[in-house]
Design a protein around this motif. Structure first.
Motif, PDB file in Angstrom:
ATOM      1  N   MET A  99       0.988  -1.280   0.052  1.00 41.49           N
ATOM      2  CA  MET A  99       0.043  -0.075  -0.002  1.00 41.49           C
ATOM      3  C   MET A  99       0.830   1.327   0.024  1.00 41.49           C
ATOM      4  N   GLU A 100       0.456   2.421  -0.851  1.00 43.03           N
ATOM      5  CA  GLU A 100       1.236   3.337  -0.959  1.00 43.03           C
ATOM      6  C   GLU A 100       0.695   4.163   0.215  1.00 43.03           C
ATOM      7  N   LEU A 101       1.616   5.092   0.857  1.00 43.13           N
ATOM      8  CA  LEU A 101       1.302   6.017   2.050  1.00 43.13           C
ATOM      9  C   LEU A 101       1.493   7.424   1.524  1.00 43.13           C
ATOM     10  N   PRO A 102       0.783   8.252   0.522  1.00 46.23           N
ATOM     11  CA  PRO A 102       1.040   9.608   0.068  1.00 46.23           C
ATOM     12  C   PRO A 102       1.306  10.640   1.234  1.00 46.23           C
ATOM     13  N   HIS A 103       0.733  10.286   2.396  1.00 43.65           N
ATOM     14  CA  HIS A 103       0.688  11.456   3.350  1.00 43.65           C
ATOM     15  C   HIS A 103       1.433  11.114   4.783  1.00 43.65           C
ATOM     16  N   LEU A 104       2.229  10.204   4.427  1.00 40.15           N
ATOM     17  CA  LEU A 104       3.309   9.770   5.721  1.00 40.15           C
ATOM     18  C   LEU A 104       4.123  10.876   5.915  1.00 40.15           C
ATOM     19  N   ARG A 105       4.846  11.476   4.899  1.00 38.78           N
ATOM     20  CA  ARG A 105       5.979  12.430   5.163  1.00 38.78           C
ATOM     21  C   ARG A 105       5.267  13.508   5.940  1.00 38.78           C
ATOM     22  N   GLY A 106       4.109  14.246   5.053  1.00 38.25           N
ATOM     23  CA  GLY A 106       3.398  15.274   5.789  1.00 38.25           C
ATOM     24  C   GLY A 106       3.040  15.231   7.411  1.00 38.25           C
ATOM     25  N   LEU A 107       2.253  13.992   7.590  1.00 38.50           N
ATOM     26  CA  LEU A 107       1.854  13.725   8.999  1.00 38.50           C
ATOM     27  C   LEU A 107       3.054  13.695   9.837  1.00 38.50           C
ATOM     28  N   ARG A 108       4.327  12.932   9.500  1.00 40.90           N
ATOM     29  CA  ARG A 108       5.421  12.975  10.191  1.00 40.90           C
ATOM     30  C   ARG A 108       5.760  14.433  10.607  1.00 40.90           C
ATOM     31  N   GLN A 109       5.862  15.127   9.612  1.00 38.07           N
ATOM     32  CA  GLN A 109       6.352  16.669   9.768  1.00 38.07           C
ATOM     33  C   GLN A 109       5.565  17.368  10.537  1.00 38.07           C
ATOM     34  N   ARG A 110       4.340  17.142  10.380  1.00 38.04           N
ATOM     35  CA  ARG A 110       3.193  18.212  10.994  1.00 38.04           C
ATOM     36  C   ARG A 110       3.168  17.823  12.767  1.00 38.04           C
ATOM     37  N   ALA A 111       3.646  16.548  12.965  1.00 35.13           N
ATOM     38  CA  ALA A 111       3.864  15.928  14.304  1.00 35.13           C
ATOM     39  C   ALA A 111       5.147  16.255  14.757  1.00 35.13           C
ATOM     40  N   VAL A 112       6.024  17.030  13.823  1.00 32.96           N
ATOM     41  CA  VAL A 112       7.408  17.511  14.093  1.00 32.96           C
ATOM     42  C   VAL A 112       8.231  16.358  14.661  1.00 32.96           C
TER      43      VAL A 112
END
Length: 87
Positions: free
Chosen positions: A1-14
């Motif tokens: 499964m591809e996770l297109p929002h993983l990086r953004g969610l990780r960065q948003r969580a700092v």
């Protein structure tokens, strides 16, 4: 499964990839490969990452996040009634 929002969610969580790896139990190199699309995630990996990010797994795929602010924006004033009705 591809996770297109993983990086953004990780960065948003700092969180760094290393910090997410520690919190989720998923190897840092795996997180890197998932973020760059070099690897696809197993369902168990998705659940671990979501737990590490403290989000619902569907958000990693692009699901809609519910928040109080979004709830308030979706309400509208009823003409003449002065009440708010949310949908």
């Amino acid at each position: 499964m591809e996770l297109p929002h993983l990086r953004g969610l990780r960065q948003r969580a700092v969180l760094s990839q290393e910090q997410l790896a520690e919190r989720s139990g998923v190897a840092r190199d795996t997180i890197s490969k998932l973020e760059t699309g070099q690897r696809r995630a197993y369902p168990t990996t998705v659940r671990k990452l979501a737990a590490g990010l403290e989000v619902e797994p569907r958000l990693l795929f692009g699901g809609v996040e519910y928040s109080e602010a979004a709830s308030e924006e979706s309400t509208s004033e009823e003409p003449g009634g002065g009440r708010k009705v949310g949908f």
